[in-house]
Motif scaffolding. Structure first.
Motif, short mmCIF file in Angstrom:
data_model
loop_
_atom_site.label_atom_id
_atom_site.label_comp_id
_atom_site.label_asym_id
_atom_site.label_seq_id
_atom_site.Cartn_x
_atom_site.Cartn_y
_atom_site.Cartn_z
N LEU A 127 45.72 19.61 40.61
CA LEU A 127 45.77 19.58 39.15
C LEU A 127 45.25 20.88 38.54
O LEU A 127 45.81 21.39 37.56
N THR A 128 44.20 21.43 39.11
CA THR A 128 43.65 22.69 38.60
C THR A 128 44.67 23.81 38.73
O THR A 128 44.86 24.61 37.81
N ALA A 129 45.34 23.87 39.89
CA ALA A 129 46.36 24.88 40.09
C ALA A 129 47.55 24.65 39.16
O ALA A 129 48.15 25.61 38.65
N TYR A 130 47.88 23.39 38.93
CA TYR A 130 49.01 23.07 38.05
C TYR A 130 48.74 23.56 36.63
O TYR A 130 49.60 24.21 36.01
N ARG A 131 47.56 23.26 36.10
CA ARG A 131 47.25 23.71 34.74
C ARG A 131 47.25 25.24 34.66
O ARG A 131 47.75 25.82 33.70
N ALA A 132 46.68 25.88 35.68
CA ALA A 132 46.64 27.34 35.67
C ALA A 132 48.06 27.92 35.63
O ALA A 132 48.33 28.86 34.87
N VAL A 133 48.95 27.37 36.42
CA VAL A 133 50.33 27.86 36.44
C VAL A 133 51.01 27.63 35.10
O VAL A 133 51.74 28.49 34.59
N THR A 134 50.78 26.47 34.49
CA THR A 134 51.43 26.20 33.20
C THR A 134 50.96 27.15 32.10
O THR A 134 51.69 27.35 31.13
N GLN A 135 49.78 27.73 32.26
CA GLN A 135 49.32 28.72 31.27
C GLN A 135 50.29 29.90 31.16
O GLN A 135 50.42 30.52 30.10
N GLY A 136 50.96 30.22 32.28
CA GLY A 136 51.81 31.41 32.30
C GLY A 136 53.29 31.16 32.22
O GLY A 136 54.08 32.10 32.35
N LEU A 137 53.71 29.92 32.00
CA LEU A 137 55.15 29.64 32.03
C LEU A 137 55.91 30.39 30.95
O LEU A 137 57.02 30.89 31.19
N ASP A 138 55.35 30.47 29.74
CA ASP A 138 56.05 31.20 28.68
C ASP A 138 56.23 32.66 29.03
O ASP A 138 57.28 33.26 28.76
N VAL A 139 55.20 33.25 29.63
CA VAL A 139 55.27 34.66 30.02
C VAL A 139 56.35 34.86 31.08
O VAL A 139 57.16 35.80 31.02
N LEU A 140 56.38 33.97 32.07
CA LEU A 140 57.32 34.13 33.18
C LEU A 140 58.75 33.79 32.79
O LEU A 140 59.69 34.17 33.52
N ARG A 141 58.94 33.09 31.70
CA ARG A 141 60.29 32.71 31.28
C ARG A 141 60.86 33.63 30.20
O ARG A 141 61.93 33.37 29.65
N ILE A 160 51.59 28.42 44.53
CA ILE A 160 52.83 29.03 45.03
C ILE A 160 54.00 28.07 44.86
O ILE A 160 55.07 28.43 44.35
N ARG A 161 53.79 26.81 45.29
CA ARG A 161 54.88 25.85 45.19
C ARG A 161 55.27 25.58 43.75
O ARG A 161 56.45 25.47 43.42
N TYR A 162 54.28 25.45 42.86
CA TYR A 162 54.58 25.20 41.45
C TYR A 162 55.40 26.35 40.86
O TYR A 162 56.39 26.13 40.14
N LEU A 163 54.98 27.58 41.14
CA LEU A 163 55.69 28.72 40.59
C LEU A 163 57.12 28.79 41.11
O LEU A 163 58.04 29.11 40.35
N ARG A 164 57.31 28.47 42.39
CA ARG A 164 58.66 28.50 42.94
C ARG A 164 59.53 27.40 42.35
O ARG A 164 60.74 27.58 42.15
N LEU A 165 58.93 26.24 42.06
CA LEU A 165 59.70 25.12 41.54
C LEU A 165 59.96 25.22 40.04
O LEU A 165 61.00 24.77 39.54
N LEU A 166 59.02 25.79 39.30
CA LEU A 166 59.08 25.76 37.84
C LEU A 166 59.59 27.06 37.22
O LEU A 166 59.87 27.09 36.01
N THR A 167 59.69 28.13 38.00
CA THR A 167 60.15 29.41 37.48
C THR A 167 61.05 30.09 38.51
O THR A 167 61.13 29.66 39.66
N ASP A 168 61.70 31.17 38.08
CA ASP A 168 62.45 32.00 39.03
C ASP A 168 61.71 33.31 39.28
O ASP A 168 62.29 34.31 39.70
N ALA A 169 60.40 33.32 39.03
CA ALA A 169 59.60 34.53 39.19
C ALA A 169 59.48 34.94 40.65
O ALA A 169 59.56 34.11 41.56
N GLU A 170 59.26 36.22 40.87
CA GLU A 170 58.90 36.73 42.19
C GLU A 170 57.41 36.49 42.37
O GLU A 170 56.60 36.95 41.56
N VAL A 171 57.03 35.76 43.41
CA VAL A 171 55.65 35.31 43.59
C VAL A 171 55.02 36.04 44.77
O VAL A 171 55.60 36.09 45.87
N ALA A 172 53.85 36.61 44.55
CA ALA A 172 53.10 37.28 45.61
C ALA A 172 51.67 36.77 45.61
O ALA A 172 51.19 36.20 44.63
N VAL A 173 50.99 37.00 46.73
CA VAL A 173 49.58 36.62 46.85
C VAL A 173 48.76 37.83 47.26
O VAL A 173 49.27 38.77 47.89
N LEU A 174 47.49 37.79 46.90
CA LEU A 174 46.51 38.77 47.33
C LEU A 174 45.36 38.02 47.99
O LEU A 174 44.73 37.17 47.36
#
Length: 342
Positions: A138-152, A173-187
């Protein structure tokens, strides 16, 4: 009933067989099936929260309710009166009492919740594999939703960077891949976690010494000074940085100190409505559910020791055997080996 107690800060957990049974007292009591082990639990052991002692830890809880059936517990319990609570944002209520932090949680056979509104039906989702959704997911889900407008935003393919590829990062990672077409990277400094991130769907992975391109959206699941500095360097103009991690880092902020019109925000847990959204997503997309490692309730201290030592790559879940010969049909057998998806 059997329960695992933290009797004082900086002491080892103790399993007891005669802990008092929780009373509904206007709320609800569930039979616990599973409880995820979170780094926040270690912070409570370390005395970083003013938690009452003795305390039953555990805030990633699934169980069985006599009327609702299999459920997951929404653990941030607000005052119910303030504008945040009435607006559906109990997790940022100034008087919030989180389960396993300020009230007894799920390291036990049974648990009290203030009301049925804090119980989300699981449907056909496996209660063991689903347990970490209550906090990590849930924490990761909310964090990802913060950026959906930016990524879209239109114009080009956007980029997202996840800092910290552990349990929360893998969900993100999974949320971003499912909810956006963004290029996703990790550090991440761990080669093993970078490899796991690529397996979970990341397009790229960076180590601490690598040069980073610019990203439209950055989520920092560590929150140290080092990672926040990396986020500040990596975020693009008009980009967004969401900080989730609790490592206490700080960076200078002001005109010229960050890229032009980049925004910085914290992201806290998730709302009750977002928990329902997440469970719906998990029901449609099984890839949302990360594999978990299971241990029996009596091995809670072992789970803490291994988590503290960095020996757990994803999430570990304590499983609770309920009395009687019948086990819940969705229950995954406990054991030391990782449990995959069904």
């Amino acid at each position: 009933m059997r329960a695992v107690l933290l009797e004082a800060p900086n002491t080892r957990l103790r399993l007891v067989d005669d802990h008092p049974e929780p009373e509904a007292d206007g709320g609800e009591v569930i039979d616990v099936v599973a409880c995820g082990v979170c780094r926040s639990d270690l912070r409570i052991v370390d005395g970083e929260a003013p938690s009452p002692m003795p305390l039953v830890l555990g805030h990633e809880v699934t169980g069985v309710h006599p009327r609702l059936g299999p459920v997951i517990v929404y653990a941030p319990w607000g005052c119910g009166r303030c504008e945040h609570c009435t607006g559906g944002l109990e997790m940022i209520c100034a008087e919030v009492r989180e389960a396993g932090v300020f009230a007894d949680g799920g390291y036990a056979q049974r648990m009290r919740v203030p009301g049925a509104a804090y119980l989300a039906p699981l449907g056909d989702l496996d209660p063991v594999v689903s347990a970490p959704l209550a906090c990590a997911g849930l924490t990761a889900y909310r964090a990802v939703t913060q950026g959906l407008d930016v990524l879209r935003r239109r114009g080009r393919r956007r980029r997202a960077l996840i800092i910290g590829a552990g349990g929360l990062g893998q969900y993100a990672i999974r949320y971003l891949r499912l909810l956006t077409d963004a290029e996703v990277a990790v550090l991440d400094r761990s080669a093993a976690k970078r490899a796991a991130a690529l397996d979970r769907g990341a397009h790229g992975a960076f180590g601490p010494a690598d040069d980073l391109p610019q990203f439209d959206f950055v989520v920092d699941f560590v929150g140290s000074e080092t990672t926040l500095n990396a986020a500040t360097r990596a975020v693009a103009r008009l980009g967004l940085v969401a900080v989730v991690g609790l490592d206490g880092g700080r960076v200078p902020f002001g005109f010229g100190a960050v890229p032009h019109e980049a925004r910085f925000t914290s992201s806290v847990w998730g709302s009750r409505a977002q928990l329902d959204e997440l469970l719906g997503l998990a029901g449609r997309e099984s890839s949302v559910l990360n594999p978990v490692e299971t241990l029996p309730l009596e091995d809670a201290q072992t789970a803490h020791d291994r988590l503290r030592a960095g020996e757990i790559e994803g999430r570990v879940v304590l499983t609770v055997e309920r009395p009687g010969p019948v086990r819940h049909p969705h229950l995954v057998a406990s054991g030391s080996a990782p449990t995959g998806l069904r």
